[in-house]
Design an enzyme around this catalytic site. Structure first.
Site, PDB file in Angstrom:
ATOM      1  N   SER A 153      20.678 104.242  36.373  1.00 43.82           N
ATOM      2  CA  SER A 153      21.342 105.402  35.769  1.00 43.82           C
ATOM      3  C   SER A 153      21.016 105.584  34.287  1.00 43.82           C
ATOM      4  CB  SER A 153      22.865 105.272  35.933  1.00 43.82           C
ATOM      5  OG  SER A 153      23.336 104.137  35.226  1.00 43.82           O
ATOM      6  N   LYS A 154      20.169 104.745  33.729  1.00 39.50           N
ATOM      7  CA  LYS A 154      19.852 104.827  32.297  1.00 39.50           C
ATOM      8  C   LYS A 154      18.699 105.783  32.032  1.00 39.50           C
ATOM      9  CE  LYS A 154      22.976 101.837  31.217  1.00 39.50           C
ATOM     10  NZ  LYS A 154      23.964 101.937  32.277  1.00 39.50           N
TER      11      LYS A 154
END
Length: 183
Positions: A153-154
């Protein structure tokens, strides 16, 4: 130790982050935990963290045996308030851990000044700040140790993983020892 691809990745990430050293680990949380241990925070020590962050920031402090102390955030940036930090420093404070959020850096210059004034380590949680800058320098540049996540999710991801960057040869050696269980 690390294989040739990990070493190549560490070299490339250090260059990207503008740091002398990069140490790859399995998660961003492991990066934070190792950083807290490397700066010597232990039982009964305190590490100041922002009140608004992902649980891993405070969790890593607790995993190292120290106590996370939550400080208020700046309502405009949602990052750690230097004014709030200054009010929470005690004889037990070992480190300050600002979090760069949503690709924006915390206000690192005054936090660096506070850390230096009180002899504290400055560990930045840069899990969401790959490529961000502060005063023209890469995120993490003002910290003794910067911690990065590479989770799916980064804004820079490998699916899972973490990296620690530092310009300190002493901290780099400690971090590699922590990563490899002293081998």
């Amino acid at each position: 130790g690390a294989g040739p691809k990990v070493l190549e990745f560490e070299k490339t990430f250090a260059e990207f982050a503008g740091a002398k050293h990069a140490i790859a680990v399995n998660t961003g949380t492991a990066a934070l935990h190792a950083a807290v241990m490397a700066v010597g925070a232990k039982r009964d020590d305190e590490v100041i963290v922002p009140s608004f962050t992902f649980v891993a920031t405070a969790e890593s402090v607790a995993l190292a045996g120290a106590n996370p102390v939550c400080a208020d955030i700046d309502p405009e940036t949602y990052t750690l308030s230097p004014t709030a930090v200054e009010k929470l420093i005690t004889k037990k404070t070992k480190a300050i851990m600002p979090v760069d959020l949503y690709g924006f850096s915390a206000d690192m210059k005054p936090l660096r000044e506070i850390a230096d004034k009180h002899g504290l380590a400055l560990i930045s949680d840069d899990a969401q700040a790959h490529g961000a800058t502060y005063e023209g320098k890469p995120a993490g540049s003002f910290s003794d140790v910067a911690c990065w996540s590479l989770y799916a999710s980064k804004n820079m991801m490998t699916g899972e993983g973490g990296v620690i960057t530092s310009n300190s040869d002493q901290l780099e050696e400690k971090l590699r020892m922590i990563r490899c269980h002293g081998e």
